[in-house]
Design an enzyme around this catalytic site. Structure first.
Site, short mmCIF file in Angstrom:
data_model
loop_
_atom_site.label_atom_id
_atom_site.label_comp_id
_atom_site.label_asym_id
_atom_site.label_seq_id
_atom_site.Cartn_x
_atom_site.Cartn_y
_atom_site.Cartn_z
N THR A 87 0.87 -1.17 0.00
CA THR A 87 0.00 0.00 0.00
C THR A 87 0.91 1.23 0.00
O THR A 87 1.67 1.43 0.95
CB THR A 87 -0.89 0.04 1.26
N LYS A 162 -7.90 1.44 -3.08
CA LYS A 162 -7.54 1.00 -1.72
C LYS A 162 -7.70 2.13 -0.71
O LYS A 162 -8.30 1.96 0.35
CB LYS A 162 -6.09 0.49 -1.74
N LYS A 237 -1.76 5.01 8.66
CA LYS A 237 -0.96 5.09 7.42
C LYS A 237 -1.89 5.30 6.22
O LYS A 237 -1.66 6.19 5.39
CB LYS A 237 -0.16 3.80 7.24
P1 NAD Z 1 6.08 -5.78 7.25
O1 NAD Z 1 6.80 -4.63 7.84
O2 NAD Z 1 5.78 -6.98 8.08
O3 NAD Z 1 6.85 -6.29 5.92
C1 NAD Z 1 7.58 -5.47 5.07
C2 NAD Z 1 8.89 -6.19 4.77
O4 NAD Z 1 9.64 -5.44 3.82
C3 NAD Z 1 9.77 -6.39 6.00
O5 NAD Z 1 10.06 -7.77 6.17
C4 NAD Z 1 11.03 -5.57 5.67
O6 NAD Z 1 12.21 -6.13 6.21
C5 NAD Z 1 11.01 -5.59 4.16
N1 NAD Z 1 11.80 -4.54 3.55
C6 NAD Z 1 11.90 -3.23 3.92
N2 NAD Z 1 12.72 -2.56 3.06
C7 NAD Z 1 13.15 -3.48 2.16
C8 NAD Z 1 14.02 -3.39 1.04
N3 NAD Z 1 14.62 -2.24 0.67
N4 NAD Z 1 14.25 -4.53 0.34
C9 NAD Z 1 13.66 -5.70 0.68
N5 NAD Z 1 12.82 -5.83 1.75
C10 NAD Z 1 12.57 -4.74 2.47
O7 NAD Z 1 4.71 -5.17 6.66
P2 NAD Z 1 3.41 -5.98 6.20
O8 NAD Z 1 2.41 -6.00 7.30
O9 NAD Z 1 3.82 -7.25 5.54
O10 NAD Z 1 2.84 -4.96 5.09
C11 NAD Z 1 3.41 -4.85 3.80
C12 NAD Z 1 2.55 -3.90 2.98
O11 NAD Z 1 1.21 -4.41 2.93
C13 NAD Z 1 2.44 -2.49 3.55
O12 NAD Z 1 2.46 -1.59 2.49
C14 NAD Z 1 1.09 -2.50 4.27
O13 NAD Z 1 0.51 -1.21 4.34
C15 NAD Z 1 0.30 -3.42 3.37
N6 NAD Z 1 -0.83 -4.10 4.02
C16 NAD Z 1 -0.68 -4.68 5.24
C17 NAD Z 1 -1.77 -5.31 5.84
C18 NAD Z 1 -1.63 -5.98 7.19
O14 NAD Z 1 -2.68 -6.32 7.78
N7 NAD Z 1 -0.43 -6.19 7.70
C19 NAD Z 1 -3.01 -5.35 5.19
C20 NAD Z 1 -3.13 -4.76 3.92
C21 NAD Z 1 -2.03 -4.13 3.34
#
Ligand code: NAD
Length: 290
Positions: A87, A162, A237
């Site tokens: 997102t 979204k 966010k």
């Molecule tokens: P998270 O923080 O658990 O995962 C993100 C991952 O990206 C981490 O493991 C981090 O180490 C990695 N990362 C950061 N910088 C990086 C880079 N330069 N190269 C490679 N990896 C890198 O977050 P999440 O909960 O998995 O969410 C991911 C996305 O999904 C976000 O944009 C969030 O808004 C969206 N989202 C999350 C949810 C939820 O319920 N968690 C629901 C819908 C959407």
């Protein structure tokens, strides 16, 4: 297919595992998180992206997406799909898509709803923006990781859908919680409140499917001491992204603006960080009008 997967956090790891379980060959890269079982580890984002049919990204925000895109686009072969499920702000999504198209890739912005539970169960909903050809390339993977994918139009439209959805969700959750807190003070039983509103014109997903009052309605994070679920931090966010987008196109969104301010206060100044976004109800319960 040969798939690169970059960003294997709470959402990305179970999504990648579902692709592995469906027989795809997945190579992953994450700066912090170890690879989940069945995913081959690459030493860099560029190495994870090189030679793949499709690369999927699931990253925290637009700035990180742009940095990763700079690194992987030159490594990818013409005709490959670039599916960003993070997102992010609409501007970043459109900028990255333009950059990918200039390199003859097939970009799709495809943020999801359904949370960590939906990612694990393979029941996410994808909101996708991009060309017909790019959407068609990603569709078989959406079918594995989710239960529904809606093609919303050109690049950036997935992110637009979204944040509009989540702006409604944030505003509606606040309205539902403040109404419950008012009903309490008026001496109305919560079950009676639910029975009326859930079948009357005030009904909503937040009332009917995700009721913020413990012990009322279907099981929800309220029944688990407001453990997320969908964390208030993530709602903040998304509300901020909605206001950033509204600013960019000069749209008047007073309710979205108020919801963003309230979640900011809850998460940053009060005890909302790490709690489910429905914990707005105990917050209102503990407050007075002044
Ligand atoms: P998270 O923080 O658990 O995962 C993100 C991952 O990206 C981490 O493991 C981090 O180490 C990695 N990362 C950061 N910088 C990086 C880079 N330069 N190269 C490679 N990896 C890198 O977050 P999440 O909960 O998995 O969410 C991911 C996305 O999904 C976000 O944009 C969030 O808004 C969206 N989202 C999350 C949810 C939820 O319920 N968690 C629901 C819908 C959407």
């Amino acid at each position: 297919m040969k798939i690169g997967f970059i960003g294997l956090g709470n959402m990305g790891a179970p999504m990648a595992q579902n692709l592995v379980a469906a027989g795809h060959q997945v190579t992953g890269f994450d700066t912090a998180t170890p690879m989940p079982e069945g995913v081959n580890a690459a030493t860099s984002a560029a190495n994870a992206a090189k030679g793949q049919d499709v690369v999927i990204t699931m990253l925290p925000n637009g700035a990180i997406l742009r940095a990763v895109a700079d690194e992987i686009i030159p490594a990818m072969a013409p005709g490959a799909g670039f599916v960003d499920c993070s997102t992010v702000d609409v501007e970043s999504a459109r900028a990255v898509a333009a950059q990918a198209e200039a390199a003859s890739l097939l970009p799709v912005d495809a943020p999801v709803s359904g949370g960590v539970g939906g990612a694990a169960a393979g029941t996410l909903t994808f909101m996708a923006g991009g060309s017909e050809e790019a959407f068609a390339k990603a569709q078989p993977l959406f079918d594995i990781m989710g239960q529904k994918a809606v093609h919303c139009g050109a690049s950036g439209n997935g992110q637009a859908a979204k944040i509009c959805n989540n702006m409604i969700l944030g505003v509606t959750m606040i309205a539902t919680c403040e109404a419950f807190a008012l009903a309490d003070k008026l001496g109305l039983d919560r079950q009676a409140m639910f029975d009326v509103v859930s079948t009357s014109s005030g009904y909503s997903w937040t009332m009917n499917a995700y009721c913020p009052a413990p012990g009322v309605g279907p099981k929800s994070p309220a029944d688990n001491d407001y453990q997320p679920g969908f964390a208030a931090d993530l709602m903040l966010k998304d509300l901020r992204l909605s206001q950033q987008a509204a600013e960019a196109v000069d749209a008047d969104t007073p309710m979205g603006q108020a919801a963003a301010a309230l979640y900011a206060q809850f998460v940053e100044d009060e005890d909302g960080a790490g709690r489910d976004f429905s914990a707005m109800l105990p917050r209102f319960e503990s407050r007075t009008r002044s």
